[in-house]
Scaffold this active site. Structure first.
Site, PDB file in Angstrom:
ATOM      1  N   ASP A  70       1.165   8.149   7.614  1.00  0.00           N
ATOM      2  CA  ASP A  70       1.382   7.140   6.581  1.00  0.00           C
ATOM      3  C   ASP A  70       2.264   6.019   7.116  1.00  0.00           C
ATOM      4  O   ASP A  70       3.474   6.034   6.941  1.00  0.00           O
ATOM      5  CB  ASP A  70       2.052   7.870   5.394  1.00  0.00           C
ATOM      6  CG  ASP A  70       2.313   6.975   4.215  1.00  0.00           C
ATOM      7  OD1 ASP A  70       1.414   6.221   3.830  1.00  0.00           O
ATOM      8  OD2 ASP A  70       3.445   7.031   3.673  1.00  0.00           O
TER       9      ASP A  70
ATOM     10  N   ARG B  70       7.788   3.600   7.477  1.00  0.00           N
ATOM     11  CA  ARG B  70       6.408   3.199   7.192  1.00  0.00           C
ATOM     12  C   ARG B  70       6.176   1.767   7.699  1.00  0.00           C
ATOM     13  O   ARG B  70       5.074   1.365   8.020  1.00  0.00           O
ATOM     14  CB  ARG B  70       6.172   3.271   5.683  1.00  0.00           C
ATOM     15  CG  ARG B  70       4.725   3.294   5.310  1.00  0.00           C
ATOM     16  CD  ARG B  70       4.507   3.543   3.830  1.00  0.00           C
ATOM     17  NE  ARG B  70       3.088   3.701   3.596  1.00  0.00           N
ATOM     18  CZ  ARG B  70       2.248   2.693   3.462  1.00  0.00           C
ATOM     19  NH1 ARG B  70       2.679   1.454   3.503  1.00  0.00           N
ATOM     20  NH2 ARG B  70       0.957   2.919   3.297  1.00  0.00           N
TER      21      ARG B  70
ATOM     22  N   ILE C 166      -5.299  -2.963   5.450  1.00  0.00           N
ATOM     23  CA  ILE C 166      -3.884  -3.334   5.581  1.00  0.00           C
ATOM     24  C   ILE C 166      -3.609  -4.570   4.724  1.00  0.00           C
ATOM     25  O   ILE C 166      -4.205  -5.630   4.947  1.00  0.00           O
ATOM     26  CB  ILE C 166      -3.522  -3.629   7.064  1.00  0.00           C
ATOM     27  CG1 ILE C 166      -3.703  -2.364   7.915  1.00  0.00           C
ATOM     28  CG2 ILE C 166      -2.089  -4.149   7.188  1.00  0.00           C
ATOM     29  CD1 ILE C 166      -3.582  -2.573   9.414  1.00  0.00           C
TER      30      ILE C 166
ATOM     31  N   CYS D 152       1.248  -4.610  -2.514  1.00  0.00           N
ATOM     32  CA  CYS D 152       1.600  -5.003  -1.143  1.00  0.00           C
ATOM     33  C   CYS D 152       2.103  -6.435  -1.110  1.00  0.00           C
ATOM     34  O   CYS D 152       1.496  -7.311  -1.727  1.00  0.00           O
ATOM     35  CB  CYS D 152       0.379  -4.971  -0.222  1.00  0.00           C
ATOM     36  SG  CYS D 152      -0.282  -3.347   0.011  1.00  0.00           S
TER      37      CYS D 152
HETATM   38  P1  XMP Z   1      -3.632  -0.048  -4.624  1.00  0.00           P
HETATM   39  O1  XMP Z   1      -4.337  -1.370  -4.602  1.00  0.00           O
HETATM   40  O2  XMP Z   1      -4.538   1.062  -5.050  1.00  0.00           O
HETATM   41  O3  XMP Z   1      -3.196   0.231  -3.110  1.00  0.00           O
HETATM   42  O4  XMP Z   1      -2.404  -0.129  -5.456  1.00  0.00           O
HETATM   43  C1  XMP Z   1      -2.516   1.390  -2.722  1.00  0.00           C
HETATM   44  C2  XMP Z   1      -2.257   1.364  -1.231  1.00  0.00           C
HETATM   45  O5  XMP Z   1      -1.344   0.339  -0.862  1.00  0.00           O
HETATM   46  C3  XMP Z   1      -0.619   0.717   0.311  1.00  0.00           C
HETATM   47  N1  XMP Z   1       0.806   0.529   0.033  1.00  0.00           N
HETATM   48  C4  XMP Z   1       1.518  -0.538   0.432  1.00  0.00           C
HETATM   49  N2  XMP Z   1       1.198  -1.571   1.209  1.00  0.00           N
HETATM   50  N3  XMP Z   1       3.360  -2.450   0.929  1.00  0.00           N
HETATM   51  C5  XMP Z   1       2.140  -2.529   1.486  1.00  0.00           C
HETATM   52  O6  XMP Z   1       1.866  -3.481   2.225  1.00  0.00           O
HETATM   53  C6  XMP Z   1       3.777  -1.437   0.147  1.00  0.00           C
HETATM   54  O7  XMP Z   1       4.914  -1.410  -0.325  1.00  0.00           O
HETATM   55  C7  XMP Z   1       2.799  -0.417  -0.102  1.00  0.00           C
HETATM   56  N4  XMP Z   1       2.861   0.749  -0.791  1.00  0.00           N
HETATM   57  C8  XMP Z   1       1.621   1.299  -0.680  1.00  0.00           C
HETATM   58  C9  XMP Z   1      -0.988   2.145   0.619  1.00  0.00           C
HETATM   59  O8  XMP Z   1      -1.923   2.131   1.666  1.00  0.00           O
HETATM   60  C10 XMP Z   1      -1.605   2.616  -0.696  1.00  0.00           C
HETATM   61  O9  XMP Z   1      -2.507   3.687  -0.535  1.00  0.00           O
END
Ligand code: XMP
Length: 478
Positions: free
Chosen positions: A247, A404, A299, A305
């Site tokens: 992760d 991460r 990504i 994000c």
């Molecule tokens: P959704 O669109 O379903 O996406 O809310 C979930 C995925 O987003 C990633 N993830 C992050 N990516 N900053 C990021 O750039 C973050 O703080 C973050 N938290 C989660 C992760 O791949 C997740 O499955």
């Protein structure tokens, strides 16, 4: 699949850019088989996976999702002991024969038995002597009104009905019914040692969830997130989880590859690595890391994000899926791809699977479910649940998934915090997603997800098309 280049720059298409063109169909919407694979060794009945985030997947989400045919990935924003505890709860939630049984000694007090039952949320404990032989069983009925200071041997049932490991499901049911008991200890016929436990609850649950995804012993399938830099966590989780999921935001990195190599040498669970977003990253993973069982792809598309805002780097999930699928196809490798981030509805799921994914990982959609750990709050007459990115300030406060993101300063957030509408139970949400996905296969004329990949034709929408292909020109009264 074709790719677009303008001035040598590729168009990084996202879900909203494309539409699946309807094809000749003899498939009724209820007919398609949407089962799939999440790793080389593990199948799913439904291609839905919940994100390893502390507002999305803890044991409750993972148990319910696996019962319905999907998969939960336990988050890593906690100590490794907490992660192990959650994973164990999923593995113990149901099985035909529980192999990891909580037991007690005859000389212990009723008070200790009560505490143990409360701690592990079980209603009965086999009683073992110092040679580990089964000599009784104590259930909550035996201790409910008993004096705390009595010993277990004073209240336990001594004539225990048992069976051996060869017992069939039907025979176990008959024994439980005939003797009006709820627990059937499994003992070794020669040594008398305890080998496991069958409970009526597990047998009933098995009938209730016919689509559950299970391991060879009938326990629910469970995945857990790990860091590429924490071999210890990987090793302890390997004892319980079926799948480990690396992760990190940007796996295509020399240190992540080094860490993954070491993990691959030390664990037996299937390993999914990610996130990656390009053709080159997929080629590097497949040519330099032996034994990877799945790829996590996308990504910067996640709804929480802010990576691509902070860094202007990223690879939208649909584009990333197309790239990685192209690489795996060219290398003749059938490794499953999990599309992760930015998936808003069953239409996006259909597009991701048509583009080459085998499963879709979702955070936002599942964060809104009753089974997610996030807080439920009422705002202006509606319910919402808390949802934040793992790179957000809120997640970073817990400090466990700092690595991460490869930030020089840990104060830079790559995620945001907010609330998502409450959607009800995961079962309702899953039904809606599965129904929409099957209907999409009906439009394409695909019997299953392999046919979807072969038959799907994408169209690129113009801005006017994007606007027209969703509800418009109406007002919705409050
Ligand atoms: P959704 O669109 O379903 O996406 O809310 C979930 C995925 O987003 C990633 N993830 C992050 N990516 N900053 C990021 O750039 C973050 O703080 C973050 N938290 C989660 C992760 O791949 C997740 O499955």
């Amino acid at each position: 699949m074709s790719f677009w280049k303008e001035n040598n720059m590729e168009k990084l298409i996202t879900f909203n850019d494309v539409i699946l063109l309807p094809g000749w169909s003899s498939i009724e919407p209820k007919d398609p088989d949407i089962s799939s694979r999440i790793t080389l060794n593990h199948k799913l009945v439904l291609p839905f996976v919940s994100s390893p985030m502390d507002t999305v997947t803890e044991e409750e989400m993972a148990i319910e999702l696996a019962r319905l045919g999907g998969l939960g990935v336990i988050h890593r924003n906690c100590t490794k002991e907490e992660a192990v505890n959650m994973t164990r709860k999923v593995k113990r939630a149901e099985s035909f024969i529980i192999s990891e049984v909580f037991t007690i000694r005859p000389s212990e007090s009723v008070k200790s038995a009560t505490e143990l039952m409360n701690q592990y949320n079980v209603h009965g404990l086999p009683v073992l002597n110092d040679n580990e032989n089964l000599i009784g069983i104590v259930t909550w009925r035996d201790i409910r009104f008993a004096d705390d200071n009595l010993k277990v041997e004073d209240v336990m049932t001594k004539d225990v009905i048992t069976a051996t490991e060869e017992v069939s499901l039907d025979d176990a049911k008959t024994l439980l019914h005939k003797h009006r008991i709820e627990k059937l200890p499994i003992v070794d016929s020669t040594t008398g040692k305890l080998k496991g436990l069958i409970t009526i609850k597990d047998i009933l649950l098995k009938g209730k969830y016919p689509h559950a995804v299970r391991d060879e012993e009938g326990r629910l399938l469970c995945a857990a997130a790990i860091s590429p830099f924490d071999l210890e966590r990987a090793k302890v989780l390997d004892k319980y989880a079926d799948i480990l999921v690396i992760d990190v935001a940007h796996f295509h990195n020399v240190n992540c590859f080094k860490g993954a190599k070491e993990i691959l040498n030390n664990v037996s669970a299937d390993l999914i690595v990610g996130n990656i977003g390009t053709y080159a990253a997929a080629v590097d993973v497949l040519s330099r890391l032996d034994g990877v069982a799945g790829l996590r792809v996308g990504i910067g598309s996640g709804s929480i994000c802010s990576t691509s805002m902070v860094t202007r780097a990223g690879s939208p999930t649909l584009y990333a899926t197309l790239q990685v699928a192209k690489a795996t196809a060219e290398l003749g490798n059938s490794i499953p791809i999990c599309a992760d981030g930015g998936i808003k509805n069953s239409g996006d799921i259909a597009v991701a699977l048509a583009a080459g994914a085998s499963a879709c990982m979702m955070g936002n959609i599942f964060a809104g479910c009753r089974e997610s750990p996030g807080r439920l709050i009422a705002l202006e007459g509606k319910y919402y649940k808390q949802y934040y990115g793992m790179g957000s300030i809120a997640a970073r406060k817990k400090r466990f998934s700092y690595d991460r993101y490869s930030q020089p300063s840990k104060d830079i957030a790559e995620g945001v915090e907010g609330f998502v509408p409450y959607r009800g139970t995961i079962s309702d949400v899953i039904n809606e997603l599965a129904g929409g996905l099957k209907a999409a296969l009906g439009y394409v004329g695909a019997r299953d997800l392999n046919e979807l990949k072969q038959k799907a034709n994408f169209g690129i929408l113009t801005p006017a098309g994007m606007q027209e292909m969703q509800p418009h020109d109406l007002i919705t009264p409050k």
